[in-house]
Design an enzyme around this catalytic site. Sequence first.
Site, PDB file in Angstrom:
ATOM      1  N   GLY A  17      20.085 -40.895 -47.754  1.00  0.00           N
ATOM      2  CA  GLY A  17      20.030 -39.847 -46.730  1.00  0.00           C
ATOM      3  C   GLY A  17      19.032 -40.066 -45.610  1.00  0.00           C
ATOM      4  N   ARG A  70      42.285 -38.349 -55.094  1.00  0.00           N
ATOM      5  CA  ARG A  70      41.462 -38.425 -53.876  1.00  0.00           C
ATOM      6  C   ARG A  70      41.818 -37.259 -52.937  1.00  0.00           C
ATOM      7  NH1 ARG A  70      38.749 -42.489 -52.020  1.00  0.00           N
ATOM      8  NH2 ARG A  70      39.780 -43.968 -53.381  1.00  0.00           N
ATOM      9  N   ARG A  96      32.620 -43.133 -49.918  1.00  0.00           N
ATOM     10  CA  ARG A  96      33.934 -42.936 -50.518  1.00  0.00           C
ATOM     11  C   ARG A  96      34.980 -42.934 -49.414  1.00  0.00           C
ATOM     12  NH1 ARG A  96      36.470 -41.161 -55.181  1.00  0.00           N
ATOM     13  NH2 ARG A  96      38.062 -39.605 -54.705  1.00  0.00           N
ATOM     14  N   ASN A 112      30.958 -41.697 -37.815  1.00  0.00           N
ATOM     15  CA  ASN A 112      30.339 -42.463 -38.896  1.00  0.00           C
ATOM     16  C   ASN A 112      29.347 -43.449 -38.303  1.00  0.00           C
ATOM     17  OD1 ASN A 112      30.050 -43.614 -41.570  1.00  0.00           O
ATOM     18  ND2 ASN A 112      31.304 -45.335 -40.876  1.00  0.00           N
ATOM     19  N   HIS A 114      27.817 -47.250 -39.006  1.00  0.00           N
ATOM     20  CA  HIS A 114      28.090 -48.464 -39.785  1.00  0.00           C
ATOM     21  C   HIS A 114      27.000 -49.486 -39.479  1.00  0.00           C
ATOM     22  CE1 HIS A 114      30.438 -51.430 -41.909  1.00  0.00           C
ATOM     23  NE2 HIS A 114      30.227 -52.266 -40.914  1.00  0.00           N
ATOM     24  N   ALA A 178      17.145 -48.911 -36.033  1.00  0.00           N
ATOM     25  CA  ALA A 178      18.075 -48.722 -34.898  1.00  0.00           C
ATOM     26  C   ALA A 178      19.073 -47.608 -35.222  1.00  0.00           C
ATOM     27  CB  ALA A 178      18.800 -50.030 -34.603  1.00  0.00           C
ATOM     28  N   GLU A 179      19.521 -47.543 -36.466  1.00  0.00           N
ATOM     29  CA  GLU A 179      20.467 -46.483 -36.861  1.00  0.00           C
ATOM     30  C   GLU A 179      19.862 -45.107 -36.605  1.00  0.00           C
ATOM     31  OE1 GLU A 179      22.363 -46.801 -40.722  1.00  0.00           O
ATOM     32  OE2 GLU A 179      22.105 -48.956 -40.729  1.00  0.00           O
TER      33      GLU A 179
END
Length: 228
Positions: A17, A70, A96, A112, A114, A178-179
Amino acid sequence: MNDRRRKRVVVLISGRGSNLNALLHAAIDPAYPADIAGVISNKAAAKGLESAASHNVPCVVVSEDDYETREDHDDAIDETLRSMKAEFVCLAGYMRLLSPAFVKKWQGRMINIHPALLPAFKGLNTHARALASGVRIHGCTVHFVTAGMDEGPVILQAAVPVHSKDTEETLAERVLKAEHLVYPRALAMIAQGTVRMASGQTMFTGSEEIADPQIMISPGMRDKARST
Ligand code: GRF
């Protein structure tokens, strides 16, 4: 007329997190255009739940273990998002795959982060693969989520150098910094409406001026012969 209300954002996590934390910190500023209205984890032991609780943000665990398929699990997440009145969804280390039906419902409103410069290094173990491939520049990407894994249109990217002595850990640490810089910035852009998804692409309105006008080159230019 421009809707200046802080938009309600729910973050989906599975673990540490640290990106959630970066978003929570950004949202402390009342001028930030998004409010972290809730956190959903598919893992009860996710460390990120502690950060959310310390910011008094409502947290719900929706475990896949409680659902047969799912699709059923994703339906439960969808219901939770709606009960939290989510306007946007941030995936932050949500480990997931999401079903196409769920993705369709939230397309254009779900982003998102990545840990690679997409379209390079989709999937897992991006830092090890970047090192093995010999690239000199690596980084991270915030993108809209579409049905194909790590394939949605790109919103923001940040590049970091790959040093010759890097290990997977040192590179991961540099990318993670950086994220934490770009994810709050990307969320602000969609919450303000300066970025949106249309016809499968990212459309920008008046946001170019906040881009950093820098080109990062690795390795750095320390060649004495050139400086004379
Ligand atoms: C980050 O590297 C993110 O890019 C990837 O999963 C990791 C999650 O880390 N999708 P954290 O849980 O945000 O610390």
